[in-house]
Design an enzyme around this catalytic site. Sequence first.
Site, short mmCIF file in Angstrom:
data_model
loop_
_atom_site.label_atom_id
_atom_site.label_comp_id
_atom_site.label_asym_id
_atom_site.label_seq_id
_atom_site.Cartn_x
_atom_site.Cartn_y
_atom_site.Cartn_z
N LYS A 120 19.58 15.80 54.76
CA LYS A 120 18.28 16.26 54.29
C LYS A 120 17.49 16.80 55.47
CE LYS A 120 14.69 13.54 53.60
NZ LYS A 120 13.52 14.22 54.27
N ASP A 172 14.13 19.74 51.90
CA ASP A 172 13.06 18.90 51.34
C ASP A 172 11.70 19.41 51.82
OD1 ASP A 172 11.55 16.82 50.31
OD2 ASP A 172 12.05 15.45 51.95
N LYS A 224 9.29 20.38 49.34
CA LYS A 224 8.37 20.03 48.25
C LYS A 224 7.42 21.18 47.90
CE LYS A 224 8.38 15.12 49.59
NZ LYS A 224 9.19 15.23 50.82
N ASP A 263 2.73 25.37 44.74
CA ASP A 263 1.80 26.48 44.87
C ASP A 263 1.76 27.22 43.54
OD1 ASP A 263 0.23 28.68 46.03
OD2 ASP A 263 1.01 28.00 47.97
N THR A 290 7.61 7.66 47.20
CA THR A 290 7.93 6.24 47.29
C THR A 290 6.91 5.47 48.13
OG1 THR A 290 9.48 6.72 49.09
CG2 THR A 290 10.40 6.52 46.87
N ARG A 306 16.01 6.24 58.49
CA ARG A 306 15.92 5.35 59.64
C ARG A 306 16.97 4.25 59.70
NH1 ARG A 306 9.43 5.11 59.09
NH2 ARG A 306 10.09 5.60 56.97
#
Length: 244
Positions: free
Chosen positions: A37, A64, A66, A69, A128, A220
């Site tokens: 990603k 990614d 997002k 608009d 999330t 992570r």
Amino acid sequence: MRNERLTERLYVALDFDFMDEALRMVDQLGDTLRSYKVGMQLFYKTGPVILERLHAEGCKVFLDLKFHDIPNTVAGAAKSATSLGVSMMNVHAAGGMEMMKRAKEASVAAAQATGAEPPLVIAVTQLTSTDQQTMNNQIGIPGTVEAAVIRYAKLAQAAGLDGVVASGHELPAIREACGEEFVTVIPGIRPKWAEANDQKRILTPADAMRAGAHRLVIGRPITHAADPRDAARRILEEMGEVLS
């Protein structure tokens, strides 16, 4: 949905400041994982070059960014992203039906023009990191997080999108509302041995797979591990145990 290999269902979030750091991680993981990603942090620093480098390594990329608009602008963004060869991209479901519909149509048209396979276009429902208090009192959406997620998921499906990004906690409700083939991409995944960090609505890899997730996004716990390849293998083993 086609039967994908386990490694194709796990995307590693390359949330780095510099391309060299990201490519070092890809090199460290080797053939253990080949799906990544690329989000705002890395893409805004490197531009499309990072996508070219990852594709040259034979990797799949989830872009990614997002998109959110007016419909025409998002359609143009989806067209451009498709031309970069990404396998998946996302838009914000909050942008509405017409915006999502135009994004999907633009990506399909761009892929057909070159004979490529269209990327998956999925919608972000609720982040999330968003809990109910934040959603109600700050964003201004009433009701439960699950109700908001399902409303957005059904809207995305009606717009012709391939699936949604959502917390694993809403997975059963999404599957009930939209069917088992509607793609679910689940971030906020934390193995029991990893810290939650800033994620609030999290699941373990095993729990997400049990709930029916199609793809997981993990950053992570892999990229900050002392041995990223070993961490990735442990997560794949946990996923595989559920499916076996």
